[in-house]
Design a protein around this motif. Structure first.
Motif, short mmCIF file in Angstrom:
data_model
loop_
_atom_site.label_atom_id
_atom_site.label_comp_id
_atom_site.label_asym_id
_atom_site.label_seq_id
_atom_site.Cartn_x
_atom_site.Cartn_y
_atom_site.Cartn_z
N ASN A 91 18.56 45.85 5.55
CA ASN A 91 17.41 45.66 6.44
C ASN A 91 16.17 46.45 6.08
O ASN A 91 15.05 46.03 6.36
CB ASN A 91 17.77 46.10 7.88
CG ASN A 91 19.04 45.46 8.39
OD1 ASN A 91 19.53 44.50 7.79
ND2 ASN A 91 19.57 45.97 9.47
N SER A 92 16.37 47.64 5.49
CA SER A 92 15.27 48.61 5.49
C SER A 92 14.04 48.12 4.75
O SER A 92 12.92 48.44 5.14
CB SER A 92 15.73 49.95 4.92
OG SER A 92 16.09 49.81 3.57
N LEU A 93 14.23 47.30 3.71
CA LEU A 93 13.05 46.86 2.97
C LEU A 93 12.21 45.87 3.79
O LEU A 93 11.00 45.76 3.58
CB LEU A 93 13.45 46.24 1.64
CG LEU A 93 13.96 47.26 0.62
CD1 LEU A 93 14.50 46.56 -0.61
CD2 LEU A 93 12.86 48.23 0.23
N VAL A 94 12.87 45.22 4.73
CA VAL A 94 12.11 44.33 5.61
C VAL A 94 11.30 45.18 6.59
O VAL A 94 10.11 44.97 6.80
CB VAL A 94 13.06 43.37 6.37
CG1 VAL A 94 12.27 42.46 7.30
CG2 VAL A 94 13.86 42.54 5.39
N THR A 95 11.96 46.18 7.17
CA THR A 95 11.26 47.05 8.13
C THR A 95 10.16 47.83 7.43
O THR A 95 9.09 48.05 8.00
CB THR A 95 12.25 48.04 8.77
OG1 THR A 95 13.51 47.41 8.86
CG2 THR A 95 11.78 48.46 10.14
N ALA A 96 10.44 48.24 6.20
CA ALA A 96 9.45 49.05 5.47
C ALA A 96 8.14 48.28 5.31
O ALA A 96 7.06 48.86 5.33
CB ALA A 96 10.00 49.43 4.10
N LEU A 97 8.28 46.97 5.21
CA LEU A 97 7.10 46.13 5.04
C LEU A 97 6.18 46.19 6.26
O LEU A 97 4.98 45.92 6.16
CB LEU A 97 7.58 44.68 4.81
CG LEU A 97 6.63 43.68 4.21
CD1 LEU A 97 6.01 44.20 2.93
CD2 LEU A 97 7.38 42.38 3.95
N THR A 98 6.74 46.57 7.39
CA THR A 98 5.93 46.64 8.61
C THR A 98 5.05 47.88 8.65
O THR A 98 4.18 48.00 9.50
CB THR A 98 6.83 46.64 9.87
OG1 THR A 98 7.65 47.81 9.84
CG2 THR A 98 7.69 45.41 9.95
N VAL A 99 5.32 48.84 7.78
CA VAL A 99 4.53 50.08 7.81
C VAL A 99 3.44 49.99 6.74
O VAL A 99 3.72 50.05 5.54
CB VAL A 99 5.44 51.31 7.54
CG1 VAL A 99 4.63 52.60 7.62
CG2 VAL A 99 6.60 51.33 8.53
N PRO A 100 2.18 49.85 7.18
CA PRO A 100 1.13 49.51 6.21
C PRO A 100 0.97 50.50 5.06
O PRO A 100 0.60 50.09 3.96
CB PRO A 100 -0.15 49.52 7.07
CG PRO A 100 0.31 49.37 8.48
CD PRO A 100 1.67 49.96 8.55
N THR A 101 1.25 51.76 5.28
CA THR A 101 1.01 52.72 4.20
C THR A 101 2.25 52.98 3.36
O THR A 101 2.23 53.82 2.46
CB THR A 101 0.56 54.08 4.76
OG1 THR A 101 1.57 54.52 5.67
CG2 THR A 101 -0.76 53.98 5.49
#
Ligand SMILES: Cc1ncc(C[n+]2csc(CCOP(=O)(O)OP(=O)(O)O)c2C)c(N)n1
Ligand SMILES: [Mg+2]
Length: 874
Positions: free
Chosen positions: A648-658
């Motif tokens: 999951n984490s790479l999907v969630t990481a995409l939500t953090v703009p920086t």
């Protein structure tokens, strides 16, 4: 024997009690409080030995901790400070009411600051030190919802213009506005710490205080008496993050940390503890954890009454009222309070017979009395050996009167009618006429008025204005010479995991003469999981007190070494705490002017999934650093099952703009996540550095002559699944005469963002030559079908599919993991080399490049079952 009559017994008891108390008074007078404590302790032990079961309590009575006798004169001018505070109250209120008149529903809060004004103003006038102070400036975490008051003060200080105040919550207006809450991302020269997500401010402040110590102990910063103040709400204390790390603060003896809890007994919906007492509950929790607790419950109007309370009936009465009832007293008349609070005992009524109803109603609470607050803060900053919490009682919406004081609706009160505004104006003596009132003018006295001069003088004496975010150092230059060269060369056939490579990189960085001392490894009790234990000995685990014991493994090479100058932050099992450390370290370039480089390595699933909101706060705070999700990939971590396997984490990481997220497969690609699967690390193909950073590069072209082959394919693999793609390439070539190129997608996230940026630019520049997304540039001329396989959700390749020359087939790990071995997991999720081959053949069938019979036969040969359970929903 003659029975003692009941009234005689009562009299005897009273007499006896008085004798004991007088004896204690004598001891206090003759020998002081220390001796009294000794005696009481001896008495307690004696009583316990004789079988007396003393009830446990971590509480002190429901009164102020600081005795009237211990108060010293308060410096400065109480009167001018009161006037300043009133002006700030007015401007804060005007800002919110105005904003909501201009734009219905824009929001904002009046009542939080109204309750906390004195708590902040005493700090601003006497305690908080700015960045020019020799200590470097204190850190202050403001309650997010109190921001209107903080802006209103900055307006008086001449730091924010009227226009800015008028554009509260309208940052996009011409000339700019003010962000709703403390957001360093939106106001990078003003706010330092985002606090509005309840609970994050408190936990971040604890780790900030600890990190300040760490820098001092390691010699990176000079020792000062710099403090960290964190203001929080009583409702906020129900968030697990708020109290979750308080034992750490006590254990580490963080006397550089002061919590101030604004106990207005209310949260958003209603009372925090209608049927209990939040103040006593918090006192017990903090005292139990080892904090110095200072309660500021009653204002000076209560001093005389308490002094006369020889029998303790008033203190007892104070301690028996539940919060819901206290809230009621705050909104009711003096007559009501006389009847219901004082009326409980004729002796109590007698105590206040000289006071009018009006006087009774106006008796202040501690948090609204500047002198009481001053003494609490003074005691807090002077306390040694433990952190302090000031628990201050206030009224939510203080001063709003009929329009919201102490009411359950007060948190969301944003509109006041003319009459209510007039009452507020009159109560606080704001020099605004009735005629002007309704236009809600901001009021700032003349530059040479006593108020402005006082504000300026106080802030100058305390080292400048605050909050202020000031970046005090240039970014590090990324010139590492040949530091990472060995990782580009590969392992010459030796199987290793990317995690092992990372640990080796970290060890090298730690030894580097330039950046070594700036590296901050952070780990939540997972160092051995990632093979990092060699670092324990090499650089030591940080502990303020060093090592007070002989470690059990002292005679081994890699013993568990704790040291005052230790470099590793071994946080124990707390991802939230570790992330707070990353934030403290990753923002040190601004807070301390030191470019520390944090590396936070954690169990991948317990990162973005568990502490996403702290990661979001880190981004808001402009933190810089590296997060490494160890044991990543849903099928790469064998055996651990559903809770641990991270797809999951790479999907969630995409939500953090920086956040730039990577899924590296090989040592030379290393970035965000690292895996525990071991394989030979190849050398970096020439010219691929740029592609690795951008997210895509060709790893291995087909060895077949493309023109002669029956068909062509492009296989896009990521992370550990890249090796499956390489295996599939071979099978396709050898068994199906398909020429397949293999690409490594190091970051779907980066490809997605770059593609979006190109598309957006094209939309805004319709007449110019369109930009071509990087992924299209790479694959536009690549022949054949496209298959993407990864250890994360299929949504990642699907996010970029419109920039591919042909629709791909995506193989990913949507669904719950299983406790299994790697091969079974990859079969279950349909991401192994067999499925990559099978998907490729399917795509070729779709394109009419091969016959259905070939695919059917392949299915048998590859042992793939049509009725296999769907991993996405099983
Ligand atoms: C994590 C989180 N949950 C919910 C909210 C919404 N919220 C904002 S303020 C508030 C009530 C705050 O009460 P308290 O902490 O007592 O502060 P007070 O305003 O009373 O000083 C809530 C629920 C939030 N900001 N953050
Ligand atoms: Mg509250």
């Amino acid at each position: 024997m003659r029975q003692i009559a009941p009234q005689d017994a009562a009299e005897l008891e009273t007499l006896e009690t008085r004798e004991w108390l007088e004896s204690l008074d004598y001891v206090l007078q003759a020998a002081g409080p220390a001796r009294a404590t000794q005696l009481l302790r001896a008495l307690e032990i004696h009583a316990r030995r004789r079988g007396v079961k003393l009830p446990f309590t971590a509480n002190t009575p429901y009164i102020n901790t600081i005795a009237v006798e211990d108060q010293t004169p308060v410096p400065g001018s109480n009167e001018i400070e009161r006037r300043i505070k009133s002006l700030i109250r007015w401007n804060a209120l005007a800002m919110v009411v105005k904003a909501n008149r201009a734009e219905d529903g824009i929001g904002g809060h009046i009542s939080t600051y109204a309750s906390a004004a004195t708590l902040y103003e005493v700090g601003f006038n006497h305690f908080f030190r700015g960045k020019d102070h020799e200590c470097g400036g204190d850190f202050v975490y403001f309650q997010g919802h109190a921001s209107p008051g903080i802006y209103a003060r900055a307006f008086l200080e001449g730091r924010l213009s009227k226009e800015k105040l008028e554009n509260f919550r309208r940052e996009l207006k011409a000339g700019g506005g003010l962000s709703s809450y403390p957001h360093p991302w939106l106001m990078p020269e003003f706010w330092e710490a985002p606090t509005v997500s309840m609970g994050l401010g408190p936990i971040m402040s604890i780790y900030q205080a600890r990190f300040n110590r760490y820098l001092e102990d390691r010699g990176l910063k000079k020792k000062t008496d710099q403090k960290v103040f964190a203001f929080l709400g009583d409702g906020e204390c129900d968030e697990p993050e708020t109290l979750g790390a308080i034992t750490l603060a006590a254990r580490e003896k963080l006397d550089n940390l002061v919590f101030v809890i604004n106990c207005n007994l209310q949260r958003l919906d209603g009372p925090v503890r209608g049927n209990g007492q939040i103040i006593q509950e918090l006192e017990a929790a903090f005292r139990g954890a080892g904090w110095n607790v200072i309660k500021v419950l009653w204002g000076r109007e209560w001093d005389d009454l308490l002094a006369k309370d020889n029998d303790g009936i008033l203190v007892k009465r104070m301690g028996e009222i539940v919060d819901g009832q206290y809230q009621k007293y705050a909104v009711m008349s003096g007559a009501y309070v006389r009847q219901h609070f004082w009326g409980a005992d004729p002796r109590l009524l007698d105590m206040v017979k000289h006071l009018s109803d009006d006087q009774l109603q106006k008796m202040r609470l501690g948090g609204h009395d500047p002198a009481k607050v001053y003494h609490a803060y003074k005691a807090a900053v002077e306390h040694k050996g433990a952190p302090t919490v000031v628990i201050a009682r206030t009224i939510k919406g203080y001063g709003l009167g009929e329009s919201g004081e102490g009411k359950n609706i007060t948190h969301q009160q944003k509109k006041l009618n003319e009459e209510e505004l007039r009452a507020f104006r009159t109560r606080f003596g704001i020099p605004i006429s009735d005629d002007e009132l309704n236009s809600l003018p901001f009021y700032r006295p003349a530059e040479d008025s006593p108020e402005i001069l006082y504000v300026r003088e106080r802030r100058k004496a305390l080292g400048g204005y605050l909050p202020e975010r000031r970046v005090r150092v240039e970014p590090l230059k990324c010139e590492f010479g040949d530091l990472f060269e060995e990782f580009d060369k590969g392992t010459e056939g030796r199987p290793v995991s990317t995690t092992m490579i990372f640990v080796r990189m970290l060890a090298k960085m730690l030894r580097d003469p330039e950046i070594g001392r700036l590296v901050v490894p952070i780990v939540p009790d997972e160092a051995r999981t990632f093979g990092m234990e060699s670092l324990f000995r090499q650089v030591g685990i940080y502990s303020h007190v060093g090592q007070l014991y002989e470690p059990v493994d002292i005679d081994t090479l890699l013993y568990y070494k704790e040291a005052t100058n230790g470099q590793i932050l071994e946080e124990g099992i707390t991802e939230a705490g570790s992330m707070s450390s990353l934030i403290a370290s990753g923002t040190a370039y601004a807070t301390h002017g030191i470019n520390t480089i944090p590396f936070f390595i954690y169990y991948s699933m317990f990162g973005f999934q568990r502490i996403g909101d702290l990661i979001w706060a880190a981004a808001d705070m402009r933190a810089k650093g590296f997060m490494l999700g160890g044991t990543a990939g849903r099928t790469t971590l064998a055996g651990e099952g559903l809770q641990h396997q991270d797809g999951n984490s790479l999907v969630t990481a995409l939500t953090v703009p920086t956040c730039q997220s990577y899924d590296p497969a090989f040592g030379y690609e290393l970035g965000l996540t690292v895996m525990n699967e071991q394989y030979a690390m190849p050398a970096m193909p020439a010219g691929s550095r740029e592609g690795i950073l951008k997210g895509l590069y060709k790893v291995r072209p087909s060895e077949k002559d493309k023109k002669k082959a029956k068909a062509q394919a492009q296989l896009l693999g990521s992370g550990a699944i890249l090796t499956e793609a390489l295996k599939a390439q071979k099978i396709l070539e050898e068994q199906y005469d398909v020429a397949a190129d293999v690409w490594s997608v190091t970051s779907y996230g980066q490809l997605y963002r770059e593609g979006q940026a190109a598309e957006r630019w094209n939309m805004l520049h319709p007449a110019e030559t369109p930009r071509v997304p990087y992924v299209t540039q790479c694959l536009a001329d690549a022949p054949g079908v496209i298959v993407c396989a990864l250890d994360y959700l299929k949504v990642l390749p699907n996010a970029i599919d419109r920039w591919l020359p042909r629709a791909p087939i995506s193989l990913g790990t949507d669904g719950f993991g299983r406790s299994e071995n790697r091969a079974s997991l990859r079969d279950f999720f349909e991401v192994d080399s067999r499925f990559i081959v099978f998907a490729t053949l399917n795509a070729l069938l779709r394109d009419k490049k091969i016959d259905a019979k070939v695919v059917q036969k392949a299915m048998k040969d590859l042992d793939i079952h049509p009725e296999k359970q769907n991993p996405a929903i099983s």
